[in-house]
Design a protein around this motif. Structure first.
Motif, PDB file in Angstrom:
ATOM      1  N   GLU A 150      28.947  34.992  41.700  1.00  0.00           N
ATOM      2  CA  GLU A 150      29.798  34.657  42.846  1.00  0.00           C
ATOM      3  C   GLU A 150      30.289  35.917  43.557  1.00  0.00           C
ATOM      4  N   ASN A 151      30.597  36.952  42.789  1.00  0.00           N
ATOM      5  CA  ASN A 151      31.056  38.210  43.386  1.00  0.00           C
ATOM      6  C   ASN A 151      29.970  38.830  44.270  1.00  0.00           C
ATOM      7  N   TYR A 152      28.733  38.778  43.794  1.00  0.00           N
ATOM      8  CA  TYR A 152      27.637  39.295  44.612  1.00  0.00           C
ATOM      9  C   TYR A 152      27.438  38.447  45.867  1.00  0.00           C
ATOM     10  N   LEU A 153      27.501  37.134  45.707  1.00  0.00           N
ATOM     11  CA  LEU A 153      27.330  36.250  46.856  1.00  0.00           C
ATOM     12  C   LEU A 153      28.418  36.485  47.895  1.00  0.00           C
ATOM     13  N   GLN A 154      29.634  36.678  47.438  1.00  0.00           N
ATOM     14  CA  GLN A 154      30.739  36.950  48.356  1.00  0.00           C
ATOM     15  C   GLN A 154      30.494  38.244  49.127  1.00  0.00           C
ATOM     16  N   GLU A 155      30.004  39.259  48.418  1.00  0.00           N
ATOM     17  CA  GLU A 155      29.759  40.550  49.059  1.00  0.00           C
ATOM     18  C   GLU A 155      28.666  40.444  50.128  1.00  0.00           C
ATOM     19  N   ILE A 156      27.568  39.795  49.810  1.00  0.00           N
ATOM     20  CA  ILE A 156      26.468  39.740  50.781  1.00  0.00           C
ATOM     21  C   ILE A 156      26.754  38.756  51.907  1.00  0.00           C
ATOM     22  N   ASN A 157      27.620  37.780  51.677  1.00  0.00           N
ATOM     23  CA  ASN A 157      27.998  36.857  52.750  1.00  0.00           C
ATOM     24  C   ASN A 157      29.027  37.463  53.696  1.00  0.00           C
ATOM     25  N   GLN A 158      29.933  38.247  53.151  1.00  0.00           N
ATOM     26  CA  GLN A 158      30.979  38.861  53.974  1.00  0.00           C
ATOM     27  C   GLN A 158      30.502  40.130  54.678  1.00  0.00           C
ATOM     28  N   ASN A 159      29.506  40.796  54.102  1.00  0.00           N
ATOM     29  CA  ASN A 159      28.992  42.042  54.670  1.00  0.00           C
ATOM     30  C   ASN A 159      27.482  41.906  54.856  1.00  0.00           C
ATOM     31  N   GLN A 160      27.102  41.094  55.805  1.00  0.00           N
ATOM     32  CA  GLN A 160      25.689  40.734  55.950  1.00  0.00           C
ATOM     33  C   GLN A 160      24.819  41.898  56.412  1.00  0.00           C
ATOM     34  N   GLN A 161      25.445  42.968  56.908  1.00  0.00           N
ATOM     35  CA  GLN A 161      24.660  44.135  57.293  1.00  0.00           C
ATOM     36  C   GLN A 161      24.223  44.947  56.080  1.00  0.00           C
TER      37      GLN A 161
END
Length: 294
Positions: A100-111
């Motif tokens: 979930e932590n990884y998903l949050q990171e890539i969803n919030q910082n899509q660049q």
């Protein structure tokens, strides 16, 4: 599919790692798959891990060991995900929300195209040379960083289209520096990178004696890289390599090696002891490389 979890397996029991990942996937209904590729482990570990055959999406058994770089590249032939999450087989999950932590990171910082999650050391083995080196030289302590030098292959996630463009250097068959060269390749290509605190626990019980042998293998890999001028941009910032070059250029190679011969036994005894000195370890690596370079 969002994430393909890629675990290269070699002579390690990965059942707990896989079951912990599956528990989070099922609990949070995460769109993810788990792919295992066994790099010709001994029969004992193949038997131990065989119960996972029907518990993961794919479990590929290789008949011949192909090495740390090539096996990671091989995952591209088997995955379905938009992202590849690479985990070393000798790790434990430290957080129930790890994925979930990884998903949050890539969803919030899509660049961001590559995210490194860091690692911790299992307290049972914290005093060994290998793990002291990790604590002092490899594990980062800040909350977030964009420094590509932090990237280690133990625990990172990468966009599939980026990995398809920038593979691991398959000339590096043996242990050592494949992660450094990979990170430099991405950095030179201006890939967007983030290092965050989403660590796994590294369970490395490597003895000091075995680690010194692995270090010799790593220095051999570094020397192999140095023999091709096209690799110079990727390795010039490796400390042991840059110091060795300066010593050779200054004409002090023979002086250094003669001095090392006088203290070699003391250094080796210390590195094999229960209280190894990392400054001695730096000298040990430097001597290994200088014996090879001209």
């Amino acid at each position: 599919m969002k994430i393909s979890i890629c675990i290269p397996v070699y002579n390690f029991d990965v059942r707990k790692l896989v079951y912990d990942l599956k528990e989070e996937i099922e609990t949070h209904k995460i769109d993810a798959e788990i792919i295992l590729i066994d790099d010709a482990s001994c029969e004992n570990f193949r038997q131990i891990n065989s119960e996972l055959q029907d518990r993961v999406e794919q479990f590929i058994l290789l008949k011949k060991n192909i090495g740390r770089s090539k096996i990671r590249n091989l995952f591209l032939k088997h995955i379905k995900g938009d992202y590849l999450l690479f985990l070393d087989c000798d790790v434990k999950i430290d957080n129930a929300d790890f994925l979930e932590n990884y998903l949050q990171e890539i969803n919030q910082n899509q660049q961001v195209e590559v995210v490194y999650g860091n690692f911790k050391i299992d307290s049972l083995y914290s005093k060994t040379l290998r793990n002291r080196y990790s604590v002092e030289k490899e594990i980062f302590s800040v909350d977030r960083s964009s420094d590509f030098a932090l990237l280690k292959t133990v625990n990172f996630i990468i966009k599939r289209n980026i990995f398809e463009r920038f593979l691991f250097n398959e000339d590096l068959v043996n242990y050592g520096y494949e992660d450094f060269v990979f990170a430099k390749t991405l950095e030179f290509a201006n890939v967007k990178f983030s290092a965050i605190q989403n660590p796994v626990i590294h369970v490395d019980d490597t003895s000091n004696e075995v680690f010194l042998k692995k270090t010799e293998t790593a220095i051999n890999s570094l020397y192999q890289l140095s023999q091709d001028s096209k690799n110079e941009p990727f390795i010039k910032d490796i400390k042991v390599y840059s110091v060795a070059k300066k010593i050779v250029k200054a004409g002090f190679k023979k002086v250094f090696l003669n001095f090392h011969t006088l203290i070699d036994k003391r250094i080796t005894n210390n590195l094999l002891s229960e209280n190894p000195n990392l400054k001695y370890f730096d000298i040990y690596k430097l001597a290994l490389l200088l014996r090879k370079v001209k």
